[in-house]
Design a protein around this motif. Sequence first.
Motif, mmCIF file in Angstrom:
data_model
loop_
_atom_site.group_PDB
_atom_site.id
_atom_site.type_symbol
_atom_site.label_atom_id
_atom_site.label_comp_id
_atom_site.label_asym_id
_atom_site.label_seq_id
_atom_site.Cartn_x
_atom_site.Cartn_y
_atom_site.Cartn_z
ATOM 1 N N TRP A 1 0.652 -31.130 -17.966
ATOM 2 C CA TRP A 1 1.251 -31.580 -16.717
ATOM 3 C C TRP A 1 2.759 -31.794 -16.893
ATOM 4 O O TRP A 1 3.565 -31.401 -16.058
ATOM 5 N N TRP A 2 3.124 -32.416 -17.994
ATOM 6 C CA TRP A 2 4.529 -32.772 -18.250
ATOM 7 C C TRP A 2 5.407 -31.530 -18.341
ATOM 8 O O TRP A 2 6.541 -31.513 -17.873
ATOM 9 N N ARG A 3 4.929 -30.473 -18.908
ATOM 10 C CA ARG A 3 5.729 -29.277 -19.130
ATOM 11 C C ARG A 3 5.640 -28.285 -17.972
ATOM 12 O O ARG A 3 6.257 -27.233 -18.031
ATOM 13 N N ALA A 4 4.857 -28.580 -16.952
ATOM 14 C CA ALA A 4 4.652 -27.625 -15.867
ATOM 15 C C ALA A 4 5.668 -27.828 -14.747
ATOM 16 O O ALA A 4 6.162 -28.935 -14.527
ATOM 17 N N GLY A 5 5.970 -26.745 -14.013
ATOM 18 C CA GLY A 5 6.799 -26.843 -12.824
ATOM 19 C C GLY A 5 5.988 -27.405 -11.667
ATOM 20 O O GLY A 5 4.796 -27.666 -11.781
ATOM 21 N N ARG A 6 6.654 -27.575 -10.500
ATOM 22 C CA ARG A 6 5.984 -28.210 -9.376
ATOM 23 C C ARG A 6 4.766 -27.417 -8.901
ATOM 24 O O ARG A 6 3.712 -27.987 -8.614
ATOM 25 N N SER A 7 4.895 -26.104 -8.800
ATOM 26 C CA SER A 7 3.767 -25.290 -8.358
ATOM 27 C C SER A 7 2.608 -25.366 -9.345
ATOM 28 O O SER A 7 1.442 -25.461 -8.954
ATOM 29 N N ARG A 8 2.961 -25.357 -10.599
ATOM 30 C CA ARG A 8 1.919 -25.384 -11.623
ATOM 31 C C ARG A 8 1.289 -26.763 -11.757
ATOM 32 O O ARG A 8 0.125 -26.892 -12.120
ATOM 33 N N LYS A 9 2.061 -27.800 -11.432
ATOM 34 C CA LYS A 9 1.473 -29.133 -11.418
ATOM 35 C C LYS A 9 0.386 -29.239 -10.349
ATOM 36 O O LYS A 9 -0.584 -29.975 -10.515
ATOM 37 N N SER A 10 0.546 -28.506 -9.264
ATOM 38 C CA SER A 10 -0.472 -28.513 -8.218
ATOM 39 C C SER A 10 -1.805 -27.993 -8.759
ATOM 40 O O SER A 10 -2.868 -28.537 -8.451
ATOM 41 N N THR A 11 -1.734 -26.949 -9.556
ATOM 42 C CA THR A 11 -2.952 -26.401 -10.153
ATOM 43 C C THR A 11 -3.576 -27.393 -11.127
ATOM 44 O O THR A 11 -4.789 -27.624 -11.113
ATOM 45 N N MET A 12 -2.724 -27.996 -11.969
ATOM 46 C CA MET A 12 -3.244 -28.955 -12.944
ATOM 47 C C MET A 12 -3.789 -30.191 -12.245
ATOM 48 O O MET A 12 -4.801 -30.768 -12.672
ATOM 49 N N ARG A 13 -3.157 -30.595 -11.164
ATOM 50 C CA ARG A 13 -3.632 -31.753 -10.400
ATOM 51 C C ARG A 13 -5.011 -31.478 -9.827
ATOM 52 O O ARG A 13 -5.922 -32.318 -9.913
ATOM 53 N N ALA A 14 -5.178 -30.293 -9.237
ATOM 54 C CA ALA A 14 -6.468 -29.950 -8.640
ATOM 55 C C ALA A 14 -7.558 -29.882 -9.702
ATOM 56 O O ALA A 14 -8.693 -30.346 -9.484
ATOM 57 N N LEU A 15 -7.243 -29.319 -10.851
ATOM 58 C CA LEU A 15 -8.217 -29.216 -11.939
ATOM 59 C C LEU A 15 -8.642 -30.599 -12.402
ATOM 60 O O LEU A 15 -9.836 -30.873 -12.615
ATOM 61 N N THR A 16 -7.685 -31.500 -12.534
ATOM 62 C CA THR A 16 -7.978 -32.855 -12.998
ATOM 63 C C THR A 16 -8.813 -33.617 -11.977
ATOM 64 O O THR A 16 -9.769 -34.318 -12.334
ATOM 65 N N VAL A 17 -8.475 -33.481 -10.701
ATOM 66 C CA VAL A 17 -9.232 -34.171 -9.655
ATOM 67 C C VAL A 17 -10.684 -33.712 -9.644
ATOM 68 O O VAL A 17 -11.615 -34.524 -9.537
ATOM 69 N N VAL A 18 -10.898 -32.408 -9.750
ATOM 70 C CA VAL A 18 -12.267 -31.893 -9.764
ATOM 71 C C VAL A 18 -13.048 -32.467 -10.945
ATOM 72 O O VAL A 18 -14.188 -32.926 -10.796
ATOM 73 N N GLY A 19 -12.446 -32.468 -12.121
ATOM 74 C CA GLY A 19 -13.129 -32.986 -13.302
ATOM 75 C C GLY A 19 -13.504 -34.449 -13.168
ATOM 76 O O GLY A 19 -14.635 -34.852 -13.469
ATOM 77 N N LEU A 20 -12.572 -35.271 -12.712
ATOM 78 C CA LEU A 20 -12.835 -36.699 -12.578
ATOM 79 C C LEU A 20 -13.831 -36.984 -11.450
ATOM 80 O O LEU A 20 -14.727 -37.828 -11.598
ATOM 81 N N LEU A 21 -13.684 -36.289 -10.321
ATOM 82 C CA LEU A 21 -14.567 -36.526 -9.192
ATOM 83 C C LEU A 21 -16.013 -36.198 -9.529
ATOM 84 O O LEU A 21 -16.933 -36.979 -9.225
ATOM 85 N N PHE A 22 -16.235 -35.075 -10.184
ATOM 86 C CA PHE A 22 -17.609 -34.698 -10.522
ATOM 87 C C PHE A 22 -18.166 -35.590 -11.623
ATOM 88 O O PHE A 22 -19.385 -35.801 -11.692
ATOM 89 N N MET A 23 -17.309 -36.125 -12.468
ATOM 90 C CA MET A 23 -17.796 -37.079 -13.456
ATOM 91 C C MET A 23 -18.291 -38.345 -12.776
ATOM 92 O O MET A 23 -19.359 -38.872 -13.098
ATOM 93 N N VAL A 24 -17.547 -38.826 -11.777
ATOM 94 C CA VAL A 24 -17.969 -40.013 -11.030
ATOM 95 C C VAL A 24 -19.256 -39.735 -10.260
ATOM 96 O O VAL A 24 -20.159 -40.580 -10.208
ATOM 97 N N LEU A 25 -19.372 -38.548 -9.641
ATOM 98 C CA LEU A 25 -20.599 -38.193 -8.937
ATOM 99 C C LEU A 25 -21.802 -38.203 -9.881
ATOM 100 O O LEU A 25 -22.907 -38.595 -9.495
ATOM 101 N N SER A 26 -21.590 -37.793 -11.109
ATOM 102 C CA SER A 26 -22.700 -37.729 -12.066
ATOM 103 C C SER A 26 -23.214 -39.107 -12.458
ATOM 104 O O SER A 26 -24.323 -39.227 -12.976
ATOM 105 N N PHE A 27 -22.426 -40.147 -12.212
ATOM 106 C CA PHE A 27 -22.872 -41.505 -12.544
ATOM 107 C C PHE A 27 -23.970 -41.994 -11.602
ATOM 108 O O PHE A 27 -24.610 -43.005 -11.869
ATOM 109 N N GLY A 28 -24.184 -41.300 -10.476
ATOM 110 C CA GLY A 28 -25.237 -41.671 -9.559
ATOM 111 C C GLY A 28 -24.834 -42.770 -8.598
ATOM 112 O O GLY A 28 -23.669 -43.156 -8.504
ATOM 113 N N PRO A 29 -25.814 -43.307 -7.855
ATOM 114 C CA PRO A 29 -25.502 -44.302 -6.827
ATOM 115 C C PRO A 29 -25.106 -45.675 -7.360
ATOM 116 O O PRO A 29 -24.447 -46.449 -6.663
ATOM 117 N N ARG A 30 -25.511 -46.019 -8.582
ATOM 118 C CA ARG A 30 -25.166 -47.310 -9.178
ATOM 119 C C ARG A 30 -24.681 -47.087 -10.614
ATOM 120 O O ARG A 30 -25.141 -46.167 -11.296
#
Length: 634
Positions: free
Chosen positions: A350-379
Amino acid sequence: MAVAPTLSEVSDDDSADIETVDSEQPQRRRRAWPPHILAVLAFLGMGYWITSGIWADPARRSVLYNEGDHSFFEWVLGYGVQIVAHGADPFWTGLMNAPIGVNLAANTSITVYAVAFAPLTYLAGPQVTYVTILMLNLAGAGIAWYAFLLRFAVKHKAAAFIGAAFCGFAPGWISHANGHLNWTAAWLPPVLLWWMLRLRTPRRWLLNGIVLGLLMAAGFSIAPEMLFDLVLAVVIFVLVWSLSRDTMPQVLRAAPRALLSLVIGAVVAGALLAYPLYMHFAGPGSFKGTGFDQKRYVEDAAAGLFYPFRSLAGFFGIQRGDLAANQTEGASFWGWPLLALMVIATVLLWWRAGRSRKSTMRALTVVGLLFMVLSFGPRLHWFAKEYHDIPLLYAVVRDWPIFDSALPARFALVTTGVIGITVALLADRVFSRRYRSYARVVWGVAFVAALVPIIPTPVLTSGRATEPKFVADGTWKKYVPRNGVMSALPFSSPSAADAQRWQAYTMSRRGEQYRIPAGYFLGPGGLAGTGRAGAPSRWTDRMFLKAALTGFVDDIDNYDRSRVREDMAYWGVEAVFVPDKLTGTAGPLFRQSLIRTTTDLFGPGQRVQDVLVWRIRPGIDPQSIPGEGRDGHA
């Protein structure tokens, strides 16, 4: 991801031109086939290594921790011969769960595999086909990810190999290798992502849409839940990536042709899936939700810090198996060194990427974290303890369509893909930069510490009974007419699936068939209209199963005989048999207890080859059945 950039845009070269990656005439890289061949052979070798316990004797070995699913998929493969040879309905069968039948579209019936491998099944049997598909699933995942990463993400073959080895043989996929031919098809994500990225190109938009539709239809027939997870991840990735003003022009430029191809793909997939979708959601034998408890099949939030059971670290006892619902559903277990490396990699890329490339890295990170939280289930679950007062994201979506049929733990497999891509990007950066010797040593140690402990070890197996000669030789035809109802005892169930296996092997030989009562499948009958594993049990099959599993023999009275008479008439059973050897998911069954129970009900059985057979006349009191041909031998 249809309008998203290629992942190579997160490299540290800010001067790279985004459009050169997907131009109409991309510069062809010099082919270096020897490294590619070595990579393919390595992945095939690893696939064989993981399945070597089954390959040792496919007829007599089964996965240790999920023999029920192993047997179910063998049944599906045997049924594939019936589809090809006799035009049987791929999505409905009356051969199991007599007299009602089973909705195969509502099950993980891997239709494409069953049909494509029908010749092998006919020649070698479902046992060999099963282990072949399992091996090719694992090896194919590594090969597909290697090609995808090398094409869209990294420049160095070694970086692609490292990322692909993780993506194809990550702990989650090895866990599902315990019986799941659907969830080990990890080659589907990179293949579908590859074709989705092709939708950005103006050329061959019609062909791209048609191929995408075919892939979606195939993916649904193999692993519909995995397909749903992947589509959801792609949608979230595109939405997050598109939020940046630097990427919006690319979205607007690529959207028309991408949407046109998507429409074509939807039409093709819709035409192919119209009937199976109807059967899945509204056909006879369909059901709402899932047959499994969504509160149980979740990822413990602490599991990702520890190593998996079937790994190099697990071999030396450095693992926490109690943090997974069972040995088949551990989707994370990456180990804390790998998670620490992911934090470093994300920050560095992320640190070494330009603005356009940060968008890609941001989206990749959000997907990874979001699906990890979903995998934790309802509680929240933390170190095997459920915190009922801490609701999570899945508590909001669990009743939504499709989410109500999914198992939360499996969402972590999307995070596995994100980790694999990040590993490849970091490795590519390390190989691309001119680090000093000590820096290369540090990076080498970091990769070894993160990845070596999770190198997988072979799936554990256990012995199982082989097919009785009574079935293999076709002797059973003397005791029941074609399409009549017959079964081994105990009737097939999640804990004792031999009766279903014997039928599967018969189906693979194309000839006359018999039907069985009960069976191991997903069908209606659960709480609040949800599904359940197997048919609702009846008095008779509970009696036989109890004797086989516990060794306890009930005192048979007239009430028992009356209930048995009703059940036999309901199923239409004309014969039952007990093989000389029979096994369940927990090992050998109590054969003598089973024989004693059956004898108390029907009198002595008839010795035929390697089984004891009892003729049944539906609707007639079992004790009134003539004893012709019985020799009393047990």
